[in-house]
Design a protein around this motif. Structure first.
Motif, mmCIF file in Angstrom:
data_model
loop_
_atom_site.group_PDB
_atom_site.id
_atom_site.type_symbol
_atom_site.label_atom_id
_atom_site.label_comp_id
_atom_site.label_asym_id
_atom_site.label_seq_id
_atom_site.Cartn_x
_atom_site.Cartn_y
_atom_site.Cartn_z
ATOM 1 N N GLY A 45 0.938 -0.924 -0.010
ATOM 2 C CA GLY A 45 -0.094 0.320 -0.233
ATOM 3 C C GLY A 45 1.072 1.438 0.237
ATOM 4 O O GLY A 45 0.820 2.215 -1.108
ATOM 5 N N VAL A 46 1.780 1.495 0.942
ATOM 6 C CA VAL A 46 2.544 1.752 0.041
ATOM 7 C C VAL A 46 3.469 2.686 -0.124
ATOM 8 O O VAL A 46 3.291 3.661 -1.308
ATOM 9 N N PHE A 47 4.153 1.470 -1.166
ATOM 10 C CA PHE A 47 4.699 1.616 -2.216
ATOM 11 C C PHE A 47 3.925 1.679 -3.547
ATOM 12 O O PHE A 47 4.533 3.220 -4.131
ATOM 13 N N THR A 48 2.478 1.508 -3.494
ATOM 14 C CA THR A 48 2.045 2.257 -4.413
ATOM 15 C C THR A 48 1.278 3.824 -4.242
ATOM 16 O O THR A 48 0.924 4.277 -5.554
ATOM 17 N N ALA A 49 1.239 3.627 -3.707
ATOM 18 C CA ALA A 49 0.893 5.395 -3.192
ATOM 19 C C ALA A 49 2.194 6.099 -3.456
ATOM 20 O O ALA A 49 1.905 7.019 -3.794
ATOM 21 N N LEU A 50 3.352 5.914 -3.233
ATOM 22 C CA LEU A 50 4.184 6.712 -2.987
ATOM 23 C C LEU A 50 5.359 6.587 -4.143
ATOM 24 O O LEU A 50 5.860 7.907 -5.298
ATOM 25 N N LYS A 51 4.822 5.515 -5.425
ATOM 26 C CA LYS A 51 4.865 5.115 -6.732
ATOM 27 C C LYS A 51 3.616 5.103 -7.808
ATOM 28 O O LYS A 51 4.177 3.852 -8.064
ATOM 29 N N PRO A 52 2.662 6.146 -7.665
ATOM 30 C CA PRO A 52 2.017 5.256 -8.387
ATOM 31 C C PRO A 52 1.849 4.832 -9.674
ATOM 32 O O PRO A 52 1.040 4.486 -10.712
ATOM 33 N N SER B 55 4.159 3.932 -11.857
ATOM 34 C CA SER B 55 5.169 2.252 -11.726
ATOM 35 C C SER B 55 4.821 1.849 -12.163
ATOM 36 O O SER B 55 3.355 1.778 -12.063
ATOM 37 N N PHE B 56 5.024 1.553 -13.632
ATOM 38 C CA PHE B 56 5.245 -0.394 -13.870
ATOM 39 C C PHE B 56 4.887 -1.544 -12.655
ATOM 40 O O PHE B 56 3.840 -2.402 -12.465
ATOM 41 N N MET C 32 -1.544 -3.467 -8.671
ATOM 42 C CA MET C 32 -2.884 -3.636 -8.951
ATOM 43 C C MET C 32 -3.201 -4.203 -9.856
ATOM 44 O O MET C 32 -4.665 -4.048 -9.279
ATOM 45 N N ALA C 33 -3.205 -5.028 -9.831
ATOM 46 C CA ALA C 33 -3.707 -5.539 -11.344
ATOM 47 C C ALA C 33 -3.751 -6.708 -10.970
ATOM 48 O O ALA C 33 -4.874 -7.320 -11.046
#
Length: 327
Positions: free
Chosen positions: A116-123, A125-126, A132-133
């Motif tokens: 969750g933190v990673f996808t929020a900080l690098k929204p 990125s591949f 998310m998929a």
């Protein structure tokens, strides 16, 4: 703080009384307890004697109060199917369910927060798009299908993990654990992953949404203007404020993991409380069903109480409101 805890305790008692009423109705009016305990050759006179001995002819209110009193002492009668005390049956199965629940909750919490933190900080990125998929699997697929898929891949095809059972266990006297043996740990992997996927996805998406919202607030911009490092901003300010709603959801999900481990225990033939409940439903073992209902309600009440107290400690606004209301 004390008044807050007392209010929550009073609410918890009311909830448990309501659940006790439902459990009593199930115990008393789903089938005939006497017919379930005796054979077809038992005379009607003997059945009436047993009915009077068990207090089934007493007024309903007295029967309910007796049921609540016995429940407070951990007494739920004898299992119709196994002819053993229900409390002993549940306690013998409880370690397996709790170990599975806490293992899956740990997986969901650790990976959910991290992703969750990673996808929020690098929204953009591949890797975020890929995460998310893939996370849609945890939301869209039913638990039993995920479990069957993991069994086919990692147990049948690759042979890495057992497909059923709990493995070897160690008896510690009051607790039988599989965490101290290799086969027990290997047997725990697939059920724990299966049970954790939905919770992991939920926590990850919640953390991501909350952190993205926090990162757009004014005090984060002010912190950047002051020249604070990105690490201090992200983990010292943004993540700290993100965890307030996450704490509530995580606590409630832990209760859900314990309560709804039934499907996972059935798929993997895990000898826990959930599988015991399923068998009890199939054979209409009413005392076990009523005791399971009370147990799950107690789990949710205790977790909600702990979460409310932690929420009160973490969120200073509640303490301010509570202090202001007492003046």
């Amino acid at each position: 703080m004390l008044a807050f805890i007392i209010r929550r305790l009073a609410q918890s008692v009311l909830v448990m009384l309501f659940v006790a009423l439902i459990a009593f109705i199930v115990f008393r009016y789903v089938g005939d307890p006497i017919a379930s305990m005796v054979g077809v050759e038992t005379r009607l006179e003997d059945q009436e004697i047993m009915r009077a001995r068990l207090g089934l002819n007493d007024p309903v209110i007295w029967q309910f109060l007796r049921f609540v009193g016995n429940a407070l002492q951990g007494e739920f009668g004898i299992s119709y199917r196994l002819q053993q005390p229900v409390t002993e049956l549940i306690l013998s199965r409880l370690p397996a369910t709790l170990e599975l629940a806490f293992a899956s909750a740990t997986i969901a919490l650790v990976f959910g927060l991290t992703l969750g933190v990673f996808t929020a900080l690098k929204p953009r990125s591949f890797l975020t798009g890929l995460v998310m998929a893939v996370s849609l699997i945890g939301v869209s697929l039913p638990t039993f299908l995920i479990g069957i898929g993991l069994i086919y891949i990692f147990a049948v095809e690759l042979g890495w993990f057992p497909s059923f059972g709990r493995g070897q266990t160690v008896d510690l006297g009051w607790w039988r654990t599989g965490l101290m043996t290799e086969s027990g740990l290997r047997s725990l992997v697939l059920p724990a992953i299966t049970l954790s996927l939905f919770q992991l996805t939920l926590i990850m998406r919640l953390v991501r949404a909350e952190m993205l919202e926090v990162l757009r607030t004014e005090y984060i911009r002010f912190a950047r203007a002051r020249g604070l490092s990105q690490r201090a901003i992200h983990f010292g300010h943004a993540l700290k404020n993100t965890l307030v709603p996450v704490l509530t959801i995580t606590g409630l999900q832990l209760g859900s993991v314990i309560a709804f481990a039934i499907v996972t225990e059935t798929v993997f033939q895990w000898p826990g409380v959930g599988s015991l409940f399923i068998v009890s439903v199939q054979v209409v073992d009413v005392p076990v069903m009523a005791a399971y209902l009370m147990f799950i309600a107690l789990v949710f009440v205790l977790i909600n109480l702990i979460v409310d107290i932690l929420y009160y400690v973490v969120d200073p606004r509640l303490r301010v409101d509570g202090g202001g209301g007492g003046k």
